[in-house]
Design an enzyme around this catalytic site. Sequence first.
Site, short mmCIF file in Angstrom:
data_model
loop_
_atom_site.label_atom_id
_atom_site.label_comp_id
_atom_site.label_asym_id
_atom_site.label_seq_id
_atom_site.Cartn_x
_atom_site.Cartn_y
_atom_site.Cartn_z
N THR A 198 -3.50 -6.32 3.50
CA THR A 198 -3.45 -5.94 4.87
C THR A 198 -2.23 -6.38 5.49
O THR A 198 -1.56 -7.41 5.25
CB THR A 198 -4.53 -6.17 5.69
OG1 THR A 198 -4.24 -5.95 7.06
CG2 THR A 198 -4.77 -7.81 6.00
N ARG A 199 -1.72 -5.35 6.27
CA ARG A 199 -0.50 -5.75 7.04
C ARG A 199 -0.70 -5.36 8.72
O ARG A 199 0.21 -5.22 9.36
CB ARG A 199 0.81 -5.12 6.61
CG ARG A 199 0.83 -3.66 6.54
CD ARG A 199 1.99 -2.97 6.03
NE ARG A 199 2.32 -1.56 6.54
CZ ARG A 199 2.03 -0.49 6.15
NH1 ARG A 199 1.42 -0.44 5.14
NH2 ARG A 199 2.52 0.76 6.65
N HIS A 203 -9.58 -4.14 12.31
CA HIS A 203 -10.63 -3.59 13.08
C HIS A 203 -11.94 -3.50 12.30
O HIS A 203 -12.07 -3.58 11.29
CB HIS A 203 -10.28 -2.26 13.64
CG HIS A 203 -8.92 -2.40 14.52
ND1 HIS A 203 -9.01 -3.29 15.76
CD2 HIS A 203 -7.76 -1.96 14.61
CE1 HIS A 203 -7.72 -3.15 16.20
NE2 HIS A 203 -6.87 -2.57 15.46
N HIS A 206 -12.43 -1.68 8.87
CA HIS A 206 -11.71 -2.70 7.68
C HIS A 206 -12.68 -3.60 7.34
O HIS A 206 -12.99 -4.17 6.20
CB HIS A 206 -10.21 -3.09 7.72
CG HIS A 206 -9.33 -1.84 7.46
ND1 HIS A 206 -8.41 -1.54 8.35
CD2 HIS A 206 -9.28 -0.87 6.53
CE1 HIS A 206 -7.74 -0.60 7.55
NE2 HIS A 206 -8.40 -0.14 6.48
N ARG A 292 -7.32 4.20 2.15
CA ARG A 292 -6.82 5.47 2.15
C ARG A 292 -5.16 5.16 2.54
O ARG A 292 -5.03 4.25 3.17
CB ARG A 292 -7.27 6.40 3.31
CG ARG A 292 -8.64 7.01 2.63
CD ARG A 292 -9.58 7.64 4.12
NE ARG A 292 -8.66 8.16 4.97
CZ ARG A 292 -8.69 9.28 5.51
NH1 ARG A 292 -9.84 10.27 5.05
NH2 ARG A 292 -8.22 10.06 6.69
#
Length: 389
Positions: A198-199, A203, A206, A292
């Site tokens: 993740t970057r 929320h 995820h 996605r």
Amino acid sequence: MTTETIAPHGGTLVNLVVSPAEAERIAAEAASYPQVVVNHRELSDLEMLATGALSPLTGFQGEKDYHSILETMHLPNGLPWTIPVTLSVTEDELVAVGSADAVALLSHAGAAPLAILELQEVFRRDREKEALGVFLTEDREHPGVQALHGAGDHCLAGELKVLRLPQHHDFVKYRRTPAETRAAFAERGWSRVVGFQTRNPIHRAHEYIQKCALEIVDGLLVHPLMGATKGDDVPADVRMQCYEALFDGYYPKDRAMISVFPAAMRYAGPKEAIWHAIARKNYGCTHFIVGRDHAGVGSYYGTYDAQKIFEEFEPDELGITPLMFEHSFWCNRCEGMGSPKTCPHGEEDRVSLSGTKVREMLRAGQKPPQEFSRPEVAQILIDAMSEGS
Ligand SMILES: [Zn+2]
């Protein structure tokens, strides 16, 4: 060791950091070597090479590897690899290197050398081929293509001897090398571990995806990328506060772990999804979440391109198992999180907000609905935005 997780890419976990005694000897020799200052992206790569996150690579890659990767998504020995790891120099730097057989790599001018590159080869990069091969576009508005054009024309290639790892003063307790994450997994008895790249702040959508994945494995590694990102991404320290709040409130301590992924973002979409998966395998993950538009930017890649590219590899050549996820949301009628795969209801029942809408709300000091964002996470983002404005 009680638990064995997955083997590193190529079979052996690389470690390029020399012993303190050897470092001392090499540092003395290195005083006479030409010096090259590496850029931020290359500094991240150097750290990843040093610790084996990019196993089986043992240095910055040469021309044969470079073309093989761009043409076939494999190293010359047949192992999958999708993004060349190169060290660029300008014309002036190349003149300064001259015919030296080794160069000292520095994080900034005047610093003590971090590593010695045993110079095996110098080659000219093919920007057009590299842009198309990695980013699938030549558009200079693409941040990766832009960085490529900002880098020097030539690449230095060779094996690395690393004297010391680049120093970090932030997130120190979350910085684990692949050997350390592997040891941490073993200590917790996790043999099946899912990695999450993740970057962004996390929320509910995820969180849900991570927990769905965690239902079928032993442990979850939330592995935020903390190397260089675009200027408009949420700053690393704010993101880390969000992850901590989430872990404090909603994650099982014995099943989930945060660790820093020191890579720099390339925004190469599908090619980077494969590269990210291979690196996570080196960190000991057996599974990898591909959402996605993984590692995408703008509208350069199709929504599912980063998932589809995995079909171009034989399952056993990657080793790590990709877990593909759909867009997820809270549904008022299901009274729970779901995705188009599990919820039969319409848009009107689903709590979905666009990224733009969420940013607008946070900037106005307004918390998104708790079905969208944990209130603790929303508060941290609101505070950070009001400080920043
Ligand atoms: Zn529903």
